[in-house]
Design a protein around this motif. Structure first.
Motif, mmCIF file in Angstrom:
data_model
loop_
_atom_site.group_PDB
_atom_site.id
_atom_site.type_symbol
_atom_site.label_atom_id
_atom_site.label_comp_id
_atom_site.label_asym_id
_atom_site.label_seq_id
_atom_site.Cartn_x
_atom_site.Cartn_y
_atom_site.Cartn_z
ATOM 1 N N VAL A 151 39.296 -58.445 52.480
ATOM 2 C CA VAL A 151 38.874 -56.954 52.013
ATOM 3 C C VAL A 151 37.894 -56.283 53.186
ATOM 4 O O VAL A 151 37.443 -56.823 54.007
ATOM 5 N N TRP B 245 34.105 -55.429 42.489
ATOM 6 C CA TRP B 245 35.091 -54.294 41.479
ATOM 7 C C TRP B 245 34.695 -54.656 40.143
ATOM 8 O O TRP B 245 34.563 -53.934 39.147
ATOM 9 N N LEU C 103 39.716 -53.835 48.130
ATOM 10 C CA LEU C 103 38.283 -53.736 47.681
ATOM 11 C C LEU C 103 37.691 -55.142 47.315
ATOM 12 O O LEU C 103 38.789 -55.814 47.042
ATOM 13 N N ILE D 46 31.607 -49.595 46.605
ATOM 14 C CA ILE D 46 32.060 -49.866 45.371
ATOM 15 C C ILE D 46 31.193 -49.454 44.112
ATOM 16 O O ILE D 46 31.474 -49.242 42.969
ATOM 17 N N HIS E 40 33.865 -49.534 51.869
ATOM 18 C CA HIS E 40 33.912 -49.031 50.525
ATOM 19 C C HIS E 40 32.567 -48.975 49.723
ATOM 20 O O HIS E 40 32.115 -50.223 49.654
#
Ligand code: ATP
Ligand code: MG
Length: 610
Positions: free
Chosen positions: A339, A426, A421, A345, A343
């Motif tokens: 991953v 997540w 992700l 998250i 990002h």
């Protein structure tokens, strides 16, 4: 010592030292000490016995009485120390066992629990490795480690006693005894290897037996009785259990015959050695001291042939290997994607979650549950998903939560593929009541705050979700309020009704939302609610879900019709998409289902008009 056995011993020893250094080294040390002391007894006894006639006769070559007393004193001291070691060994092995059992527990459960997806838990190959690692039926790692000190000590005895026999009597006798012992243990080890092979080939039956056992004891004790299935269960359990172990027993029976033969060969070798000593003594070529030392040394070699130890260590090794292979088996068969961490998250989804041509079938099944499904859930939108039983609604939830990966297609969160992700992060964003939600046998508080453990102490939020979910009334009636354990098998514990449990699950999901989750999934939240509770839920639904992307699945149209948008899942795709009014006007599948239910309500509540 057979070369194979050395490898086994070293492997297990290394493991023991790694997970329980103190206990392992102490037990090993004490066992070796016991063996050394045993040999010291042999040597000293020989000296004492050899000196007795001289001391009695008082001849010129006789041992001075002072020296003789020292010998006796030494023998006594060794005896005293030797009789203390078993008690110490007990304590040391308890310490070792505690460390080992903890390490085994972690070693097996961690690799199974760590992956964020769950495919591996349905993979029979992984489950079989797990079963082997648990090592029922004597194939247990802790038992193997428990035998390890004795096996090592018996090696020391073997070598030391052989040296005594060689030095005191004849090297050929020592060599013969060692050779026979090694050969027989090597063969015994081979027999055990075959037994382990048979056991490994049967783990599926044993797994089924354990499943049935849990079913009866824990998972479904009520249903089993209601349907009068307990007798069936006992029979099935015993049947599966026996079927799983029968081949192992058959193998053990065959091994037992060989073991008898091995014992016979061993007896002959020892007999030959003892006869040789006897003859030399009779001929007067072997002095009394040597006779008195050699004979117990020969017997000690005989006892050092530790077939049981070899077998238990080898069985333990099979469990160890399975445990060692478990993480690799899982990683190989269900690789975790690499991953990217770039990002953010914590703020996802800011725009939307988009299913893009998602197809899915469960591992090991050919049936496509979802086919090229396209669906967009917008942030801050309440979306309802309807469809007949088995349409794939709960499956879609599992994909959204990352429990499974789509077979093809992608799920994009704000344009980023879910596969890229950090799944753990997540999953913290997603608050869900899944259809078969968990009922923790813990306090009400724990059952709720498990939605976001990092906020466990937040009493304000707790009170708020209690109001929103309607469990405040329930809690008030419980004997210990929030602290009441929701499991009748605990002292002072209670069980809740299906609807009450559902509210607890709702409270858990809401707790997660208030703690900052960005997605709320409610899979059949109203299924067990009474009419009033359902109405309350509906009334609050839009309020509860404002600010998050929410997905609600329900067969109750009173719940569904309040959503901002409704999607109909059929044949693995979204076939209708719109507001309640739009879908009614469209007069398709949704309108049909709605009318059917509405009609039933009307005929059910107003039979006079019907
Ligand atoms: N773990 C699984 N392994 C294999 N097949 C499964 C699994 N779980 C569900 N299925 C199958 O997938 C299909 C869709 O099931 P799913 O639970 O998603 O339906 P659903 O729309 O939620 O139904 P319901 O309204 O009854 O809850 C069903 O045919 C079911 O048999
Ligand atoms: Mg479902």
């Amino acid at each position: 010592m057979g070369a194979v056995t050395v490898g086994w011993v070293l492997t297990l020893l290394r493991y023991g030292v790694r997970v329980a250094p103190g206990g392992t080294l102490l037990t090993m040390g004490l066992a070796v000490l016991g063996s050394v002391l045993g040999m010291a007894v042999t040597l000293l006894t020989g000296q004492v016995v050899g000196a007795v006639p001289g001391v009695i006769d008082g001849g010129p070559d006789a041992m001075p009485i002072g020296e003789f007393s020292w010998l006796l004193g030494g023998l006594l001291a060794v005896f005293v120390i030797d009789s203390l070691t078993p008690a110490l060994h007990q304590v040391a092995s308890l310490v070792m066992d505690a460390g080992v059992v903890r390490a085994i527990g972690t070693g097996i459960t961690q690799p199974l629990l760590e992956p964020r997806r769950i495919e591996h838990l349905e993979d029979s190959e992984v489950l079989d490795v797990q079963e082997r690692a648990k090592g029922q039926g004597g194939f247990h790692l802790a038992q193997g480690l428990g035998q390890l000190p004795w096996l090592i000590a018996s090696r020391v005895t073997l070598v030391g006693s052989a040296v005594i026999v060689g030095a005191m009597f004849a090297w050929w006798v020592a060599a013969m005894l060692v050779a026979v012992t090694i050969l027989l243990e090597w063969y015994g080890g081979r027999l055990i290897e075959r037994e382990v092979d048979v056991w490994w080939g049967n783990t599926e039956e044993q797994r089924r037996a354990h499943y049935l056992f849990n079913l009866g004891m824990r998972d479904a004790p009520k249903e089993l009785r209601v349907f009068g299935l307990h007798k069936w269960l006992v029979e099935r359990y015993v049947g599966d259990w026996t079927a799983g172990y029968r081949p192992v027993w058959a193998r053990r029976k065959r091994n037992a015959k060989w073991s008898l033969l091995i014992g016979g060969v061993h007896l002959i070798a020892n007999g030959v050695a003892i006869l040789a000593v006897g003859r030399a003594a009779y001929n007067g070529t072997l002095p009394l001291t040597q006779v008195a030392t050699t004979l117990p040394a020969i017997l000690a070699i005989g006892q050092a042939n530790n077939g049981y130890g070899v077998a238990q260590v080898r069985r333990g090794l099979s469990a160890y290997r399975a445990m060692r292979d478990l993480p690799a088996t899982i990683a190989e068969r269900h690789p975790e994607p690499v991953v990217s961490t770039k990002h953010r998250i914590e703020t996802m989804p800011a725009r939307e979650i988009r299913f893009e041509k998602v197809s899915f079938h469960y591992p090991g099944s050919d049936l496509a549950v979802l086919r090229d499904l396209d669906l967009t859930i917008r942030a801050h939108e309440a979306l309802a998903l309807v469809g007949v039983n088995g349409a794939g609604k709960s499956t879609l939830v599992k994909l959204l939560g990352g429990a499974y990966r789509p077979t093809s297609g992608r799920i994009l969160v704000d344009g980023v593929d879910l596969a890229d992700l950090d799944l753990a992060a997540w999953q913290r964003r997603v608050a869900a009541i899944v259809q078969d939600f968990l009922r923790f046998p813990l306090s009400v508080t724990d059952n709720v705050v498990f939605g976001a453990v990092e906020r466990a102490g937040d009493e304000l939020t707790l009170a708020r979700v209690a109001r929103e979910s309607g469990i405040d009334d329930v809690v008030r009636r419980l004997p210990k309020g929030w602290d009441t354990v929701l499991d009748k098998t605990f002292d002072g514990g209670v069980d809740l009704s299906g609807g009450e449990w559902q509210r607890v699950a709702l409270a858990r999901a809401l707790f997660a939302v208030h703690a900052g989750a960005g997605v709320l999934v409610l899979d059949e939240p109203a299924a067990a609610l009474d009419v009033r509770a359902e109405a309350e839920l509906v009334e609050r639904y839009l309020e509860l879900t404002s600010g998050v992307a929410s997905l609600i699945i329900s067969h109750r149209f009173s719940v569904v019709r309040n959503a901002d948008r409704i999607c109909v899942l059929s044949d693995g795709r979204i076939v209708e998409d719109g507001t309640h009014e739009e879908l009614l006007a469209h007069d398709g599948e949704y309108a049909g289902m709605f009318r059917l239910q509405a009609e039933r309500y009307v005929t059910g509540t107003e039979p006079v008009d019907a």
